[in-house]
Design a protein around this motif. Structure first.
Motif, mmCIF file in Angstrom:
data_model
loop_
_atom_site.group_PDB
_atom_site.id
_atom_site.type_symbol
_atom_site.label_atom_id
_atom_site.label_comp_id
_atom_site.label_asym_id
_atom_site.label_seq_id
_atom_site.Cartn_x
_atom_site.Cartn_y
_atom_site.Cartn_z
ATOM 1 N N LEU A 4 -10.080 64.235 85.022
ATOM 2 C CA LEU A 4 -9.121 64.301 83.988
ATOM 3 C C LEU A 4 -8.153 65.196 83.743
ATOM 4 O O LEU A 4 -6.898 65.079 83.551
ATOM 5 N N SER A 5 -7.551 65.690 85.034
ATOM 6 C CA SER A 5 -6.306 66.858 85.294
ATOM 7 C C SER A 5 -5.098 66.106 85.307
ATOM 8 O O SER A 5 -4.056 66.229 85.567
ATOM 9 N N ALA A 6 -5.128 64.719 86.085
ATOM 10 C CA ALA A 6 -3.936 63.339 85.946
ATOM 11 C C ALA A 6 -3.748 63.339 84.101
ATOM 12 O O ALA A 6 -2.659 62.856 84.056
ATOM 13 N N TYR A 7 -3.923 63.516 82.751
ATOM 14 C CA TYR A 7 -3.807 63.741 81.540
ATOM 15 C C TYR A 7 -2.998 64.545 81.134
ATOM 16 O O TYR A 7 -3.284 65.695 81.633
ATOM 17 N N ARG A 8 -2.127 64.122 80.554
ATOM 18 C CA ARG A 8 -1.508 64.492 79.783
ATOM 19 C C ARG A 8 -1.185 64.588 78.192
ATOM 20 O O ARG A 8 -1.022 63.424 77.850
ATOM 21 N N ASP A 9 -0.836 65.734 77.536
ATOM 22 C CA ASP A 9 -0.653 66.005 76.702
ATOM 23 C C ASP A 9 0.401 64.821 75.480
ATOM 24 O O ASP A 9 0.325 64.451 74.472
ATOM 25 N N ASP A 10 1.603 65.364 76.897
ATOM 26 C CA ASP A 10 2.579 64.236 75.631
ATOM 27 C C ASP A 10 2.973 62.474 76.232
ATOM 28 O O ASP A 10 3.582 62.068 75.839
ATOM 29 N N MET A 11 1.601 62.197 76.702
ATOM 30 C CA MET A 11 1.625 60.567 76.609
ATOM 31 C C MET A 11 1.823 60.515 75.264
ATOM 32 O O MET A 11 1.154 60.393 73.864
ATOM 33 N N ASP A 12 2.150 58.651 74.981
ATOM 34 C CA ASP A 12 1.841 58.169 73.715
ATOM 35 C C ASP A 12 0.563 57.807 73.603
ATOM 36 O O ASP A 12 -1.049 57.805 74.055
ATOM 37 N N GLU A 13 0.247 57.793 72.540
ATOM 38 C CA GLU A 13 -1.312 57.716 71.713
ATOM 39 C C GLU A 13 -1.750 55.890 72.728
ATOM 40 O O GLU A 13 -3.409 55.906 72.939
ATOM 41 N N GLN A 14 -0.782 55.115 72.969
ATOM 42 C CA GLN A 14 -1.671 54.152 73.537
ATOM 43 C C GLN A 14 -1.888 54.196 75.279
ATOM 44 O O GLN A 14 -2.465 53.324 75.776
ATOM 45 N N SER A 15 -1.242 55.061 75.528
ATOM 46 C CA SER A 15 -1.001 55.641 76.547
ATOM 47 C C SER A 15 -2.748 56.453 77.551
ATOM 48 O O SER A 15 -3.230 56.318 78.392
ATOM 49 N N GLN A 16 -2.316 57.709 76.191
ATOM 50 C CA GLN A 16 -3.335 58.376 76.164
ATOM 51 C C GLN A 16 -4.848 56.503 76.430
ATOM 52 O O GLN A 16 -6.078 57.797 76.975
ATOM 53 N N GLU A 17 -5.324 56.304 75.866
ATOM 54 C CA GLU A 17 -6.022 55.419 75.589
ATOM 55 C C GLU A 17 -6.135 54.980 76.565
ATOM 56 O O GLU A 17 -7.565 54.557 77.046
ATOM 57 N N SER A 18 -5.047 54.174 76.840
ATOM 58 C CA SER A 18 -5.508 53.115 78.351
ATOM 59 C C SER A 18 -6.368 53.836 79.347
ATOM 60 O O SER A 18 -6.877 53.721 80.303
ATOM 61 N N PHE A 19 -5.712 55.556 79.925
ATOM 62 C CA PHE A 19 -6.237 56.590 81.011
ATOM 63 C C PHE A 19 -7.503 56.559 80.276
ATOM 64 O O PHE A 19 -8.245 57.025 81.283
ATOM 65 N N LYS A 49 -20.883 61.156 81.847
ATOM 66 C CA LYS A 49 -20.051 61.712 81.364
ATOM 67 C C LYS A 49 -18.702 60.239 81.129
ATOM 68 O O LYS A 49 -17.674 60.572 79.782
ATOM 69 N N ALA A 50 -19.398 59.943 80.915
ATOM 70 C CA ALA A 50 -18.199 58.262 80.260
ATOM 71 C C ALA A 50 -18.438 58.547 79.025
ATOM 72 O O ALA A 50 -17.193 58.243 78.434
ATOM 73 N N LEU A 51 -19.725 59.070 78.408
ATOM 74 C CA LEU A 51 -20.084 58.844 77.045
ATOM 75 C C LEU A 51 -19.191 60.342 76.500
ATOM 76 O O LEU A 51 -19.057 59.954 75.254
ATOM 77 N N VAL A 52 -19.044 61.030 77.716
ATOM 78 C CA VAL A 52 -18.664 62.301 76.541
ATOM 79 C C VAL A 52 -16.974 61.753 76.045
ATOM 80 O O VAL A 52 -16.086 61.787 75.019
ATOM 81 N N ILE A 53 -16.080 61.187 76.753
ATOM 82 C CA ILE A 53 -15.112 60.607 76.905
ATOM 83 C C ILE A 53 -15.145 59.188 75.848
ATOM 84 O O ILE A 53 -14.586 59.808 74.456
ATOM 85 N N ASN A 54 -16.030 58.767 75.717
ATOM 86 C CA ASN A 54 -16.151 57.126 74.925
ATOM 87 C C ASN A 54 -17.458 57.309 74.519
ATOM 88 O O ASN A 54 -18.425 56.772 75.044
ATOM 89 N N PRO A 55 -18.188 58.485 73.220
ATOM 90 C CA PRO A 55 -19.607 58.066 73.114
ATOM 91 C C PRO A 55 -20.262 57.014 72.271
ATOM 92 O O PRO A 55 -21.506 56.674 72.336
#
Length: 298
Positions: A4-19, A49-55
């Motif tokens: 998850l280190s590549a995750y950035r808070d400045d991503m738009d919502e759609q990009s965050q969901e896709s990531f 771990k997958a469920l931590v991100i998407n329960p």
């Protein structure tokens, strides 16, 4: 480096969901690889771990249950998107595998149960004018209804658009469309909530409750749209004597206890007219225990 280190808070919502979706898919794939290699504990860790991100990720939940169903005893439902994708991918071989290989007969069992109940009540099948086929799939149940009760206005609904496409092409023995009223893609309870109250004679669901889990909202919406003078609901269930009433099983399907079905039916204004224990299909050469159930709006 953590995934998850590549995750950035400045991503738009759609990009965050896709990531997030890509990371969940990666964890699930790693879990499956470990499972195939026999490392069940490592596999479980990846699915968790997958469920931590998407329960609510259906793939991870089903995989966890396949290893140890006690780990998913609190799961109330499967994500509709997971079920939709599952059957979109399964649609082209659905009937050949389910009926020919696994000897599935839930559609015929629930249809026979409906006719038996009508006979026992002294009611003619002609008294049924409208039927909704929930989780209609490729139209196995629908074809039985269209052939034997051709006067019925039959509607079908399914989460899978590919299943709907196949059902749309299905014809009765007289050449008419099996689903002569309507076909809709979507969630069953949501679909029922759009119908006019007190207008439907019968609602049937073959091999569909096993992907629902908690059936309270489904029965609530069924009650509202059924006619007041004896509206019927019929469905098949897989049997499991879970203390909680239902449980996600190793098969990736829900099993329900008879006590849960009867209690939930009563709480939602139904009486149980028929409960017939049966064998729904084969799995790994073993009978899958189930039941056909008919409820009446009280």
């Amino acid at each position: 480096v953590p995934l998850l280190s590549a995750y950035r808070d400045d991503m738009d919502e759609q990009s965050q969901e896709s990531f997030r979706d890509r990371i969940v898919e990666l964890y699930n794939n790693l879990g499956i690889a470990e499972k195939k290699g026999g490392s069940l504990e490592r596999a479980q860790n990846f699915f968790r771990k997958a469920l931590v991100i998407n329960p609510s990720d259906g793939h991870a939940l089903v995989q966890l249950a396949s290893i140890d169903e006690s780990t998913t005893s609190n799961v109330k439902k499967l994500d509709p998107e997971y079920v939709s994708h599952l059957f979109d991918g399964y649609s082209s071989r659905f009937e050949s595998e389910l009926v020919d290989v696994l000897q599935y007969k839930g559609h015929s069992l629930i249809f026979e149960a409906l006719l038996d109940v009508l006979k026992r009540l002294g009611k003619s099948p002609l008294s049924i004018k409208t039927i909704i086929d929930l989780g209609c799939g490729t139209g196995l149940l629908g074809e039985l209804i269209a052939n034997d009760m051709p006067w019925v206005e039959l509607s079908g609904v399914d989460l899978s658009h590919r299943m709907i496409d196949i059902s749309r092409e299905r014809k009765s023995k007289t050449g008419r469309d099996v689903y002569n009223a309507s076909l809709s893609q979507g969630d069953a309870a949501t679909y029922l909530s759009t119908l006019e109250m007190g207008t439907i004679d019968c609602i049937l669901a073959s091999d569909m409750i096993i992907y629902v889990g908690d059936i309270s909202s489904l029965l609530d919406e069924s009650y509202k749209c059924l006619v007041n003078d004896g509206g019927l609901v019929g469905f098949t269930v897989e049997i499991h004597d879970a203390e909680s009433g239902f449980r996600l099983l190793k098969s990736g399907r829900f099993g329900h206890s008879r006590a849960y079905i009867e209690q939930t039916a009563k709480l939602n204004g139904f009486e149980v007219l028929s409960w017939e224990d049966c064998v729904l299909r084969q799995q790994g050469g073993v009978d899958v225990r189930g039941a056909s159930v008919i409820l009446r709006k009280a």
